[in-house]
Every structure is written in structure tokens, then in C-alpha cells.
Design an enzyme around this catalytic site. Structure first.
Site, PDB file in Angstrom:
ATOM      1  N   THR A   1      52.502  10.336  38.439  1.00 32.22           N
ATOM      2  CA  THR A   1      52.539  10.188  39.896  1.00 32.22           C
ATOM      3  C   THR A   1      53.018  11.447  40.584  1.00 32.22           C
ATOM      4  O   THR A   1      52.506  11.828  41.646  1.00 32.22           O
ATOM      5  CB  THR A   1      53.455   9.007  40.271  1.00 32.22           C
ATOM      6  OG1 THR A   1      52.969   7.810  39.652  1.00 32.22           O
ATOM      7  CG2 THR A   1      53.515   8.804  41.781  1.00 32.22           C
ATOM      8  N   GLU A   2      54.002  12.116  39.997  1.00 32.82           N
ATOM      9  CA  GLU A   2      54.592  13.294  40.632  1.00 32.82           C
ATOM     10  C   GLU A   2      53.728  14.542  40.505  1.00 32.82           C
ATOM     11  O   GLU A   2      53.613  15.316  41.455  1.00 32.82           O
ATOM     12  CB  GLU A   2      55.975  13.579  40.029  1.00 32.82           C
ATOM     13  CG  GLU A   2      57.044  12.569  40.392  1.00 32.82           C
ATOM     14  CD  GLU A   2      57.417  12.626  41.859  1.00 32.82           C
ATOM     15  OE1 GLU A   2      57.164  13.646  42.522  1.00 32.82           O
ATOM     16  OE2 GLU A   2      57.980  11.632  42.343  1.00 32.82           O
ATOM     17  N   SER A   3      53.132  14.755  39.335  1.00 29.32           N
ATOM     18  CA  SER A   3      52.466  16.040  39.100  1.00 29.32           C
ATOM     19  C   SER A   3      51.116  15.937  38.410  1.00 29.32           C
ATOM     20  O   SER A   3      50.480  16.967  38.175  1.00 29.32           O
ATOM     21  CB  SER A   3      53.366  16.939  38.240  1.00 29.32           C
ATOM     22  OG  SER A   3      53.506  16.382  36.930  1.00 29.32           O
TER      23      SER A   3
ATOM     24  N   ARG B   1      56.167  14.601  51.842  1.00 28.36           N
ATOM     25  CA  ARG B   1      56.405  15.202  50.531  1.00 28.36           C
ATOM     26  C   ARG B   1      57.642  16.080  50.573  1.00 28.36           C
ATOM     27  O   ARG B   1      58.389  16.167  49.604  1.00 28.36           O
ATOM     28  CB  ARG B   1      55.178  16.017  50.108  1.00 28.36           C
ATOM     29  CG  ARG B   1      55.256  16.494  48.667  1.00 28.36           C
ATOM     30  CD  ARG B   1      55.345  15.319  47.738  1.00 28.36           C
ATOM     31  NE  ARG B   1      55.673  15.743  46.392  1.00 28.36           N
ATOM     32  CZ  ARG B   1      56.103  14.941  45.448  1.00 28.36           C
ATOM     33  NH1 ARG B   1      56.261  13.663  45.702  1.00 28.36           N
ATOM     34  NH2 ARG B   1      56.374  15.392  44.241  1.00 28.36           N
TER      35      ARG B   1
END
Length: 213
Positions: free
Chosen positions: A103-105, A39
Site C-alpha cells: 500500500t505504501e510503496s 500524502r
């Protein structure tokens, strides 16, 4: 946006490009020694804005007029007005924007990654500053800047969305070294990219289907 504000933002972004133009090469070399993309490394990708030879301006709109940005109706979210505005402004399909944010947050505007990436589209501080973002947790600023950056990556790879997403996750240099020029070629060589990147593309595809009606 006033002409003065736009000029100031452009100057700041140009300065950022000069500062991080070498990261495509340097960071990609570091990642070559890793079997996966963490990440933290994904966060660093937000700094990889140095344009490749012949690449379009980071402010170029993909793919063309705003009327081409839609790929059909999408399931509503709490940020539809902001997403639709950014889609029209930068020419990125609404469903793709929603898939990236999901997907990111997971649509959490207050989330911060271990690398320090912030907000809905996970902006790093240096990138946020370069894109004129004063508060990365502000959904309006975060979405506008994130979609502008995504538009640049898609433009960089001539409209090939999976290549742009792979570059977003693993770094443009890594994608370019595959020697591919289409999404089909990329998918045929996907096993040569880090496992995290393979999963990332699949996650985006699944999320996009989830938001497409």
C-alpha cells in the site's frame, strides 16, 4: 547488533521522542480543519512517535513470542527474507507487513513521496535517523525500522490492528479522540475519520488478502 550500537540507537530514538512528543496534539489540531488526509500529512505521521500515557516502550514486541507472528502462508515477494526476519523479530504478521509495504510503496524501494517519505515503508528522514537508519532506500534497514514502528503502534493500541493503521494514517490523537478501544468500535465509527483513512484501512485489508494463501 552490538550493545554499543543498540545503546546508541536507543539514545537517538529517545531524543527523537522528546523532540516530537507534542506532534500528536499539534498536528492533530491542524488536521481537524481538513476534510481529508493528504500524502504530506501521512508522511508527517512518521514523526508522531510521542507515546501516550501508559503506552509501552517503542521497542516492545507485539504481540508476544515470535512464534505468534505468522498468520499462515503468504505469496512470495522479492523481500521475503527481510520481511520474515522482521516479523519474527517484532512479532508483526508477515501478511500485514506485506500489505503495508504494498500500500505504501508498491514494493518500490526507491520511491519518495511528496512529503519526503522514503523507501518501502515510507520513512521520513527524522524518523529514519531516530530508528538508526542510515540509508532509508536500503530495503533491510527500511523494513526493519518500519516494522519496528508498526509494532509500536499496534502495541500502543493493545493489539487492535485497524486502530493502529488508522493512527498510522490519521494520527494517534485523532483515533484516541473517538473514544474507542476495539477494532469493532472503530469500524462502527469509521465515517468520523477522514476519507483517506477509511480508504487506507480498506486498502490494507485487501492487500493482506492478496498476500495470504
Amino acid at each position: 547488533m552490538s550493545a554499543t550500537t543498540q545503546t546508541g540507537t536507543t539514545d537517538a530514538f529517545s531524543g527523537l521522542l522528546e523532540q516530537v512528543g507534542q506532534l500528536d496534539t499539534d498536528d492533530a489540531a491542524t488536521r481537524e480543519n481538513s476534510s481529508d488526509v493528504t500524502r504530506d500529512e501521512n508522511g508527517l505521521l512518521w514523526l508522531q512517535l510521542g507515546p501516550s500515557k501508559g503506552a509501552a516502550s517503542p521497542f516492545a514486541v507485539y504481540p508476544a513470542p515470535s512464534s505468534t507472528a505468522s498468520d499462515g502462508p503468504t505469496k512470495p515477494t522479492a523481500y521475503d527474507d527481510l520481511i520474515n526476519e522482521a516479523s519474527q523479530k517484532y512479532g508483526v504478521p508477515v501478511a500485514l507487513i506485506k500489505a503495508v509495504i504494498d500500500t505504501e510503496s508498491s514494493f518500490n524501494p526507491s520511491v519518495t513521496s511528496s512529503a519526503g517519505a522514503k523507501g518501502l515503508m515510507q520513512l521520513m528522514d527524522a524518523t529514519a535517523q531516530g530508528l538508526g537508519v542510515s540509508d532509508p532506500y536500503d530495503p533491510a534497514q527500511n523494513i526493519d525500522a518500519g516494522v519496528r514502528y508498526l509494532s509500536y503502534q499496534i502495541k500502543r493500541f493493545n493489539g487492535q490492528e485497524n486502530m493502529a493503521l488508522a493512527a498510522y494514517n490519521a494520527g494517534p490523537g485523532r483515533v484516541q479522540r473517538l473514544g474507542v478501544s476495539t477494532d469493532e468500535q472503530l469500524m462502527a465509527m469509521l465515517d468520523k475519520l477522514p476519507l483517506e483513512t477509511q480508504k487506507y484501512i480498506t486498502k490494507i485489508q485487501n492487500a493482506r488478502e492478496k498476500y495470504t494463501i
